[in-house]
Design an enzyme around this catalytic site. Sequence first.
Site, PDB file in Angstrom:
ATOM      1  N   SER A   1       1.055  -1.351  -0.159  1.00  7.89           N
ATOM      2  CA  SER A   1      -0.166  -0.468  -0.277  1.00  7.89           C
ATOM      3  C   SER A   1       0.737   1.455   0.030  1.00  7.89           C
ATOM      4  O   SER A   1       2.107   1.596  -0.598  1.00  7.89           O
ATOM      5  CB  SER A   1      -1.236   0.082   1.063  1.00  7.89           C
ATOM      6  OG  SER A   1      -2.140   1.639   1.150  1.00  7.89           O
ATOM      7  N   ASP A  58     -10.040  -3.442  -6.180  1.00  3.76           N
ATOM      8  CA  ASP A  58      -8.980  -2.357  -5.379  1.00  3.76           C
ATOM      9  C   ASP A  58      -8.842  -1.638  -6.153  1.00  3.76           C
ATOM     10  O   ASP A  58      -8.835  -1.179  -7.298  1.00  3.76           O
ATOM     11  CB  ASP A  58      -7.106  -2.610  -5.063  1.00  3.76           C
ATOM     12  CG  ASP A  58      -6.835  -1.891  -4.074  1.00  3.76           C
ATOM     13  OD1 ASP A  58      -7.142  -1.158  -3.788  1.00  3.76           O
ATOM     14  OD2 ASP A  58      -5.266  -2.275  -4.235  1.00  3.76           O
ATOM     15  N   HIS A  78      -8.338  -4.255  -0.968  1.00  2.00           N
ATOM     16  CA  HIS A  78      -6.952  -3.416  -0.556  1.00  2.00           C
ATOM     17  C   HIS A  78      -6.789  -3.739   0.806  1.00  2.00           C
ATOM     18  O   HIS A  78      -8.405  -4.055   1.562  1.00  2.00           O
ATOM     19  CB  HIS A  78      -7.200  -2.185  -0.653  1.00  2.00           C
ATOM     20  CG  HIS A  78      -5.772  -1.136  -0.556  1.00  2.00           C
ATOM     21  ND1 HIS A  78      -5.096  -1.571  -1.038  1.00  2.00           N
ATOM     22  CD2 HIS A  78      -5.135  -0.880   0.502  1.00  2.00           C
ATOM     23  CE1 HIS A  78      -3.965  -0.584  -0.889  1.00  2.00           C
ATOM     24  NE2 HIS A  78      -3.819  -0.433   0.886  1.00  2.00           N
TER      25      HIS A  78
END
Length: 408
Positions: free
Chosen positions: A194, A348, A378
Amino acid sequence: MGVPLLVLLLGLLIFHLGLCVWVVLKHFLMAELPSTLQHTVKMRFLHCMLLYVITLGNILDKMKICSMPKFSRFIHDRLSIKKKDPKMVVTDLHFGTIPVRLFQPKATSCSPRRGIIFYHGGGSVVGSLDSYHNFCLLLARETDSVLLAVGYRKLPYYHYPAITTDCLNAAIHFLKWLKSYGVDPSRVVICGESIGGGAAAHVTQALVGHKDLPQIWAQVLIYPLIQAINFQLPSAQQNQNIPFLTWDFLIMCICRYMAIDLSWKDAILKGAFIPPETWKKYRKWLSSDNIPKSFKKKYQEPEYPGPFNEAAYLEAKHLLDVHHAPLLADDETIAQLPETFLVSCGHDILRDDALLYKKRLEDQGVTVSWYNVEDGFHGCMVLYDKKFFSFSCSCKIFNAVVSYIKGI
């Protein structure tokens, strides 16, 4: 004394019940769970928990009792039970002021081991060395590597560019002392998830210019945040309300970290902060034209960027900084990057960041391996070891990362 205490406890109970009802209503009204997502009941429960913690944190923040990021991390860390492994040695260190955690296999090795530098995710709001402890422990054990996890500075006290600064400084320090940790200087992998994936991309680029240091062997970027400029890509439209990273939460994290007032949210989403000459320069890398047609289902091409707003530009121009947007690095730097493993998830909001960076790297001749988890979302990776709350996509990503690192 007993009556006021009883009234206080009753008031707290009513407050929390009301908050729970509001969170559940918000989830069912706003969240979207496509049919391809597995274990929807678990997902709904976890998303409601996240909304509850964030909402309570915002209330405490407004009451000046505790900041939302600090409260959220506290709860997240309390829910993370750190495992012990008799085959591993775990050491907490500081590189200057930066806390790091070193994971080393206990067994002796006839030759120096592979090294992994890991940057966790969490949007500078959640995420810590403790909440990612088990993932790092398992990754180091399964790949028989020495792993360094970096606990970079976060909100609410530290803003841009604290994350990339700490991640780069920790990497440089580690690279200078590889032999003392039993690491082969020719086999160092930088890995991030991320926002940590974005930091990993930036650090790998920055190290290209450090000829006095060992060169990075490979980079592993797990659903990375590669740019925060074009929020109108197909994945942003398709997945804007998918737990756990919704459009609103993403913008909130970015604005807080970049110290941008949330009143500029609409201008940022519409791209009104981007000068026309800047868009002309970077369109070839940021445009949805780079996204394959198979990923554009139910996508309506917007008028982007919106009419230029100079005030918005002055407020948000640092979003265009290459330190925050590795996608914008020059061709010469990109061409010198090591081979790359990119992980993306079908559900995501950041899926297309990985696709844009994949094309950017391939256009400059960099070897790229890409793994797209169609039923992934995510943040799923951090749930890998959470037993009942784990998902099949979490295992897929972990196994793919392990397989790639062991195979290079």
